[in-house]
Design an enzyme around this catalytic site. Structure first.
Site, short mmCIF file in Angstrom:
data_model
loop_
_atom_site.label_atom_id
_atom_site.label_comp_id
_atom_site.label_asym_id
_atom_site.label_seq_id
_atom_site.Cartn_x
_atom_site.Cartn_y
_atom_site.Cartn_z
N SER A 13 7.26 -0.65 -7.47
CA SER A 13 6.92 -0.46 -6.02
C SER A 13 6.87 -1.03 -5.07
O SER A 13 6.77 -2.04 -5.45
CB SER A 13 6.07 1.20 -5.81
OG SER A 13 6.22 1.18 -4.03
N HIS A 14 7.90 -1.05 -3.95
CA HIS A 14 7.02 -2.33 -2.66
C HIS A 14 5.46 -1.85 -2.38
O HIS A 14 5.30 -3.08 -1.93
CB HIS A 14 8.27 -1.67 -1.46
CG HIS A 14 9.42 -2.18 -1.52
ND1 HIS A 14 10.24 -2.69 -2.98
CD2 HIS A 14 9.81 -3.41 -1.08
CE1 HIS A 14 10.93 -2.75 -2.04
NE2 HIS A 14 10.95 -3.65 -1.49
N SER A 15 5.22 -0.66 -2.86
CA SER A 15 3.62 -0.02 -2.00
C SER A 15 2.41 0.08 -3.69
O SER A 15 3.08 0.51 -4.49
CB SER A 15 3.63 0.38 -1.77
OG SER A 15 2.46 2.10 -1.46
N SER A 74 15.65 -3.71 -3.44
CA SER A 74 15.55 -4.78 -4.02
C SER A 74 14.31 -4.90 -4.81
O SER A 74 14.60 -5.91 -5.98
CB SER A 74 14.45 -5.29 -2.40
OG SER A 74 13.62 -4.53 -1.86
#
Length: 232
Positions: A13-15, A74
């Site tokens: 995840s981006h987080s 991404s």
């Protein structure tokens, strides 16, 4: 101790918080499955870290391969680059699946000993794993060879996440097709998401119907789970 024959999971995840939260939920459903969260950049910001994903792939692979889930495009690119750099990319599967539902479904499938391709397919099909209206047909208990029971839900919250996972894991290892009915809807007992979607509360009863070689054992095990309050 983790069973070395089970497929592992990596959540990209981006987080960092999101990755850890999804991994925590999946691990609750499947205590013997390795679930590795990878979130954020090396500096602690939002984004993805290629090196961290490479490490997570290695850490999650205990012998049966790894399914990789991601949140945004991404993150998918980063995951695919990490898989391509592995010595044996065939041991890893990057799946296009809803992150939370896919991770939960994949974890339960892996807990049941499913192979890499099957765990990946389960994750990808998670979006459609919902209860269906019970079809207009003869009563399920009248189906030839079927075993059925009315099972009271003795735990306070009924078929929420953890009890649904326990039920799904219970039937996954048996040679039986099991259906759970509540009200006007029914769900495949092997699908934790479909079971949760029934919204069957504590204090109510579900109808369990099983066919196949292990039908009687499947019903018996579900009854025992319910009698124990799903170990809640």
């Amino acid at each position: 101790m983790t069973d070395t024959t089970r497929v592992g999971l990596v959540v990209v995840s981006h987080s960092d918080m999101l990755a850890n939260g999804v991994a925590e939920l999946a691990a609750q459903m499947a205590p013997d499955v390795t679930v590795q969260p990878v979130g954020g950049t090396e500096e602690g910001g939002l984004g993805t870290d290629y090196g961290a994903v490479v490490e997570a792939l290695a850490d999650a692979d205990s012998g049966a391969g790894v399914v990789v889930l991601y949140d945004l495009g991404s993150a998918k690119m980063t995951a695919e680059m990490a898989v391509e750099s592995a010595d044996d990319p065939s041991r890893y599967a990057v799946v296009d699946a809803p992150l939370v539902e896919g991770a939960v479904a994949a974890a339960v499938a892996a807990q049941g000993g499913a192979a890499l391709a099957d765990v990946a397919a389960t994750a990808e099909g998670a979006a459609s794993e919902t209860p269906a209206a019970a079809p207009d047909r003869p009563a399920l208990h009248l189906v030839q060879g079927a075993v059925s029971a009315e099972v009271p839900l003795t735990n306070e919250v009924g078929l929420h996440a953890r009890p649904a996972a326990l039920l799904a894991r219970t039937v996954a290892e048996l040679d039986a097709d099991v259906t759970v009915r509540y009200g006007t809807e029914e769900a495949n007992a092997a699908s934790v998401l479909a079971l949760m979607g029934l919204s069957a509360p504590g204090g109510k009863s579900i109808t369990v119907v099983a066919t196949g070689k292990d039908a009687e054992e499947a019903v018996r095990r579900i009854e025992e789970l319910a009698e124990r309050g799903f170990d809640d």
